[in-house]
Design an enzyme around this catalytic site. Structure first.
Site, PDB file in Angstrom:
ATOM      1  N   TYR A   1       0.853  -1.189   0.000  1.00 56.38           N
ATOM      2  CA  TYR A   1       0.000   0.000   0.000  1.00 56.38           C
ATOM      3  C   TYR A   1       0.883   1.231   0.000  1.00 56.38           C
ATOM      4  CZ  TYR A   1      -3.534   3.409   1.465  1.00 56.38           C
ATOM      5  OH  TYR A   1      -4.386   4.494   1.540  1.00 56.38           O
TER       6      TYR A   1
ATOM      7  N   ASP B   1       9.247   2.982   0.116  1.00 57.69           N
ATOM      8  CA  ASP B   1       8.169   3.597   0.875  1.00 57.69           C
ATOM      9  C   ASP B   1       8.352   3.168   2.327  1.00 57.69           C
ATOM     10  OD1 ASP B   1       5.859   4.299   2.188  1.00 57.69           O
ATOM     11  OD2 ASP B   1       4.503   3.658   0.576  1.00 57.69           O
TER      12      ASP B   1
ATOM     13  N   LYS C   1       3.816   9.026   8.752  1.00 56.07           N
ATOM     14  CA  LYS C   1       3.465   8.482  10.070  1.00 56.07           C
ATOM     15  C   LYS C   1       4.386   8.989  11.191  1.00 56.07           C
ATOM     16  CE  LYS C   1       0.425   5.140   8.150  1.00 56.07           C
ATOM     17  NZ  LYS C   1       0.463   4.250   7.013  1.00 56.07           N
TER      18      LYS C   1
HETATM   19  C1  PLP Z   1      -0.066   4.750   5.579  1.00 53.72           C
HETATM   20  C2  PLP Z   1       0.788   4.496   4.395  1.00 53.72           C
HETATM   21  C3  PLP Z   1       0.803   5.360   3.293  1.00 53.72           C
HETATM   22  C4  PLP Z   1      -0.165   6.489   3.168  1.00 53.72           C
HETATM   23  O1  PLP Z   1       0.021   7.495   4.128  1.00 53.72           O
HETATM   24  P1  PLP Z   1      -1.209   8.465   4.460  1.00 53.72           P
HETATM   25  O2  PLP Z   1      -0.599   9.461   5.396  1.00 53.72           O
HETATM   26  O3  PLP Z   1      -2.275   7.627   5.063  1.00 53.72           O
HETATM   27  O4  PLP Z   1      -1.631   9.075   3.167  1.00 53.72           O
HETATM   28  C5  PLP Z   1       1.717   5.135   2.286  1.00 53.72           C
HETATM   29  N1  PLP Z   1       2.564   4.104   2.341  1.00 53.72           N
HETATM   30  C6  PLP Z   1       2.584   3.240   3.380  1.00 53.72           C
HETATM   31  C7  PLP Z   1       3.579   2.124   3.396  1.00 53.72           C
HETATM   32  C8  PLP Z   1       1.677   3.392   4.427  1.00 53.72           C
HETATM   33  O5  PLP Z   1       1.644   2.501   5.420  1.00 53.72           O
END
Ligand code: PLP
Length: 439
Positions: free
Chosen positions: A151, A250, A278
């Site tokens: 994701y 990511d 995060k």
């Molecule tokens: C949570 C998440 C996102 C998206 O971040 P948001 O602040 O919710 O837009 C992207 N990549 C990873 C791996 C995530 O866990």
């Protein structure tokens, strides 16, 4: 109180849910909060402190969700709250540079091995979207390679075969995504070297690759935690180089969590670009993308790749992020590692005693209890999990005052506020809950 029996049965959370459902899609501002996947109505939270949250009805829960990752210091950590309060008294946003922005950029560059320059944004989604634009501009290519079950936020082109809420709801892709966007994304199974090699070779024209970026959660945690196989990340580095694609990590979840410098530091594999989120906002909206200076030098106004944000690097989020990072010293990572390890070991044991087949994966600050008999190394295997059993387990845990991320396809988030007593409480509740599931 002499009430109508029906009124007595109605909780404040139920009442808020009844109102919210008419005001917000599904009654929530982000899908998994609705708790549908575990067969519950949403719970409305009134406050949090340390490792606990309290709902609007006064029920308290030990929290392993921690706002899905940002709260590595726990809820309302005094140092974070004080930093935000202090910043707020001096104004909430200026739309001009601040000293704190320079400080947080320096902190990121000091910690994250591949980061030489940083651009702050407001969400992980925005950060991935921006990193992709930069990768496309740099390579002059349009296609992206991502892994099934990963994701990267709700970016149009990255919603196919995505983990997190889409996996939870069993949605393979979202309507509203233009066909061209979906077609520009190539999806391969996680931990599958041959599939990566094949995809990179197939998406090439007259010998020149067409993939702009290989986009990777180095420690995927949105299909549940499914660590990379030995050498897989190093293989991706080589494969990306050979095809002329950028390697983009990511690290929105793994960044500042699995190690001081994220998964890349731990694994010794350096990407070209890194996406952060995060933890970097300490519970306020902040995210970033960072990378080599030559690449980041293409971002406006230094370069020609446009990207901007009214609230980017805003003083409150920057203050919360800096205060959080300050707490993340060597001792913090030992703690996050120990608590995750104790939880994982304990869960294996209580599951075995209850006769429930599970697979528990864990790393520093993260773990997932899979209702799956064998190992889970890919999204396909994660999807074989008994989600009914997970739902029953999560409901049983809630009844015992333990709030887990309400989906099989998510990781539990350990914070500095979690201690051994919390582990014991959780394992005692898990032993009973797994006993119920087994029946
Ligand atoms: C949570 C998440 C996102 C998206 O971040 P948001 O602040 O919710 O837009 C992207 N990549 C990873 C791996 C995530 O866990």
């Amino acid at each position: 109180m002499t009430g109508h029996p029906a009124a007595l049965a109605t909780t404040r959370s139920d009442q808020l849910h009844q109102r919210a459902i008419h005001l917000m899609p599904g009654g929530v501002n982000s899908p998994v909060r609705a708790l549908r996947s575990i067969g519950r109505d949403p719970i409305f939270i009134a406050r949090g402190g340390g490792a606990e949250i309290e709902d609007v009805d006064g029920n308290t829960y030990l929290d392993w969700m921690c706002s899905w990752g940002p709260l590595i210091a726990g809820h309302a950590h005094p140092a974070v709250i004080e930093a935000v309060r202090d910043a707020a008294t001096r104004g909430t946003s200026y739309g001009a540079g601040t000293e704190a922005e320079v400080a947080i950029a320096q902190e990121i560059v000091d910690r994250v091995p591949s980061a030489e320059m940083v651009r702050m944004v407001n969400s992980g989604t925005e950060a991935t979207m921006s990193a992709i634009r930069l990768a496309r501009a740099w390579t002059g290519r349009e296609k992206l390679l991502k892994f099934a079950g990963a994701y990267h936020g709700h970016v149009d082109g990255l919603l196919a075969d995505a983990g997190s809420g889409l996996a939870t709801a069993g949605i393979p892709a979202s309507p509203g995504v233009p066909e061209a966007q979906a077609a520009a994304t190539v999806i391969v199974p996680w931990n599958d070297r041959e599939a990566v090699t094949r995809a990179l070779a197939e998406h090439a024209r007259e010998g020149a690759g067409e993939i702009a970026a290989v986009l990777v959660e180095p420690y995927p945690a949105n299909m549940g935690l499914v660590p990379p196989a030995e050498g897989f990340l190093a293989f991706l580095r080589e494969a990306a180089d050979a095809s002329g694609a950028l390697l983009v990590f990511d690290e929105v979840i793994s960044g500042f969590r699995v190690a001081r410098g994220g998964a890349q530091e731990r694994e010794g594999v350096l990407p070209d670009l890194t996406v952060l989120g995060k933890v970097i906002g300490g519970g306020l909206p902040a995210a970033a993308y960072a990378g080599r200076a030559d690449l980041m030098g293409r971002v406006a106004p230094a370069g020609d790749v446009y990207q901007a944000g009214t609230l980017s690097g805003n003083p409150l989020a920057t203050a919360a992020g800096l205060a959080t990072l300050e707490l993340l010293d060597a001792g913090a990572y030992i703690h996050l590692d120990q608590i995750a390890g104790q939880m994982a070991e304990g869960l294996r044991l209580v599951a075995e005693q209850a006769g429930v087949p599970v697979h528990v994966s864990s790393t520093t600050g993260l773990l997932t209890l899979f209702f799956h008999a064998g190992p889970v190394t890919s999204y396909a295997e994660a999807r074989e999990c008994d989600t009914e059993a997970f739902g029953a387990f999560a409901r049983a845990m809630l009844e015992r005052g333990v709030y887990l991320p309400p989906s099989q396809f998510e990781a539990w988030f350990v914070s500095l506020a979690h201690d051994e007593q919390h582990v014991e409480r959780t394992l005692a509740a898990a032993a009973e809950s797994l006993g119920e599931v087994a029946r």
